[in-house]
Design an enzyme around this catalytic site. Structure first.
Site, PDB file in Angstrom:
ATOM      1  N   ASP A  24       0.878  -0.978   0.104  1.00 26.58           N
ATOM      2  CA  ASP A  24      -0.001  -0.069  -0.013  1.00 26.58           C
ATOM      3  C   ASP A  24       0.817   1.379   0.053  1.00 26.58           C
ATOM      4  O   ASP A  24       2.042   1.280   0.368  1.00 26.58           O
ATOM      5  CB  ASP A  24      -0.765   0.053   1.365  1.00 26.58           C
ATOM      6  CG  ASP A  24      -1.735   1.099   1.636  1.00 26.58           C
ATOM      7  OD1 ASP A  24      -2.189   1.532   0.484  1.00 26.58           O
ATOM      8  OD2 ASP A  24      -1.631   1.699   2.442  1.00 26.58           O
ATOM      9  N   ASP A  26      -0.077   5.405   0.577  1.00 32.13           N
ATOM     10  CA  ASP A  26      -0.455   6.285   1.426  1.00 32.13           C
ATOM     11  C   ASP A  26      -0.254   5.567   3.017  1.00 32.13           C
ATOM     12  O   ASP A  26      -1.065   4.669   3.275  1.00 32.13           O
ATOM     13  CB  ASP A  26      -1.839   6.920   1.333  1.00 32.13           C
ATOM     14  CG  ASP A  26      -1.990   7.931   0.182  1.00 32.13           C
ATOM     15  OD1 ASP A  26      -2.910   7.806  -0.735  1.00 32.13           O
ATOM     16  OD2 ASP A  26      -0.620   8.438  -0.196  1.00 32.13           O
TER      17      ASP A  26
HETATM   18  O1  LIG Z   1      -6.203   7.225  -1.107  1.00 31.16           O
HETATM   19  C1  LIG Z   1      -6.250   6.739  -0.023  1.00 31.16           C
HETATM   20  O2  LIG Z   1      -7.259   7.039   0.541  1.00 31.16           O
HETATM   21  C2  LIG Z   1      -5.543   5.429   0.472  1.00 31.16           C
HETATM   22  O3  LIG Z   1      -4.579   5.115  -0.218  1.00 31.16           O
HETATM   23  P1  LIG Z   1      -3.666   3.894   0.005  1.00 31.16           P
HETATM   24  O4  LIG Z   1      -4.526   2.784  -0.403  1.00 31.16           O
HETATM   25  O5  LIG Z   1      -2.342   4.180  -0.907  1.00 31.16           O
HETATM   26  O6  LIG Z   1      -3.386   4.011   1.348  1.00 31.16           O
HETATM   27 MG   LIG Z   2      -2.875   3.273   2.970  1.00 30.77          MG
END
Ligand SMILES: O=C(O)COP(=O)(O)O
Ligand SMILES: [Mg+2]
Length: 298
Positions: A24, A26
């Protein structure tokens, strides 16, 4: 029972268990644009150990290319075919599953990432970053905005320029049961700059509430994201670990996808206490304070 990784000998044992790491973005690699400590070192360690790396983000504001620029800007190596943002999985769904007819368009309540990925697959779209929609609604709008048979789908994602006018348009288009209601992701909050702000799921909620319709969600933790990934890259699910910061998207995605393991990092949305809540809906196999810790030696 989740295992907390706290010591270098645990880090090595954990890393040796897996050949593939899906990350992932963020809250794991960065917080907004702020780098998280040691991430660069951990990614270099994984690459030098011959691990396969895949990036999987629910953030639909960026295209694959945008993401590659951001990942590289954080001094992390990445190839385009390793990068799967929810704008990409959504465009694949619209093109290959929904099979939108040529004479139909997608109304986007979202940003440039969705526009770029729909362009890539040749699907026409409207709304999105159109600056003419960044204004107050007027009586002429209220007299003219009605269901539009040329709109085959409303696709919602994170939209930092959302307006009542855009909601009025999406609401009216969704009065047509033949107009598909799609979300790139349902993350309630967005981790950035060391805190949280309303996320994509909170941007789309007014439409869910006002229309009474249930959207199809095309990001984590749902299968459509994994279908987009496996169409683009081969990997052994049983030897793969998903690394994320949010229990109900990232760790749930690992479970739904039958991956070999999951690691929660505590630098984003979910906190250690949630793992130990009575009847916690989803628990990671492992958790760690920060991804950068994995590069620490004894
Ligand atoms: O944009 C979001 O809300 C989360 O993004 P992610 O899946 O990279 O954590
Ligand atoms: Mg994330």
């Amino acid at each position: 029972m989740a295992i907390k990784l706290e010591k270098p000998d645990q880090y090595k044992e954990f890393l040796d268990k897996f050949d593939v790491f899906l990350f992932d973005c963020d809250g794991v690699l960065w917080s907004g644009n702020e780098p998280l400590p040691g991430v660069k070192d951990t990614m270099e360690l994984l690459r030098s150990s011959g691990k396969q790396i895949i990036f999987v983000s629910n953030n639909s504001t960026k295209s694959r290319e945008d993401y590659m620029k951001k990942i590289n800007a954080h001094e992390i190596e990445a190839k385009l075919e390793e990068i799967y943002p929810s704008a990409y999985s959504s465009a694949i769904y619209v093109k290959k599953v929904l099979k939108l007819p040529e004479d139909k368009k997608v109304f986007i309540l979202g940003e440039g990432g969705i526009e770029s990925e729909l362009d890539r697959v040749g699907v026409k779209h409207t709304g999105g970053t159109d600056a003419s929609l960044r204004r107050a609604v007027n009586s002429d709008d209220l007299n003219t905005i009605r269901p539009d048979p040329s709109i085959g789908a409303v696709l919602c994602g994170m939209d930092r320029h959302v307006t009542y006018l855009k909601y009025c348009m999406a609401y009216q288009y969704l009065q047509d049961p033949n107009c598909a209601f799609l979300l790139t992701n349902q993350d309630s909050t967005f981790p950035t700059n060391g805190t949280f702000f309303p996320g994509s799921g909170s941007i789309s909620y007014p439409l869910i509430f006002s229309t009474g319709r249930t959207p199809k969600i095309l990001g984590k933790p749902y299968d459509e994201m994994m279908e987009a990934i496996v169409a683009g890259v081969n990997f052994d699910r049983k030897k793969a670990c998903f690394v994320g910061d949010r229990l109900n998207t990232d760790i749930q995605f690992a479970k739904n996808s039958g991956l070999g393991g999951s690691l929660l990092v505590l630098t984003g949305v979910s906190q250690e206490s949630e793992i130990y809540e009575k009847d916690a809906p989803v628990v990671p196999d492992y958790y760690i304070n920060s991804l950068g810790d994995l590069a620490k030696k004894a």
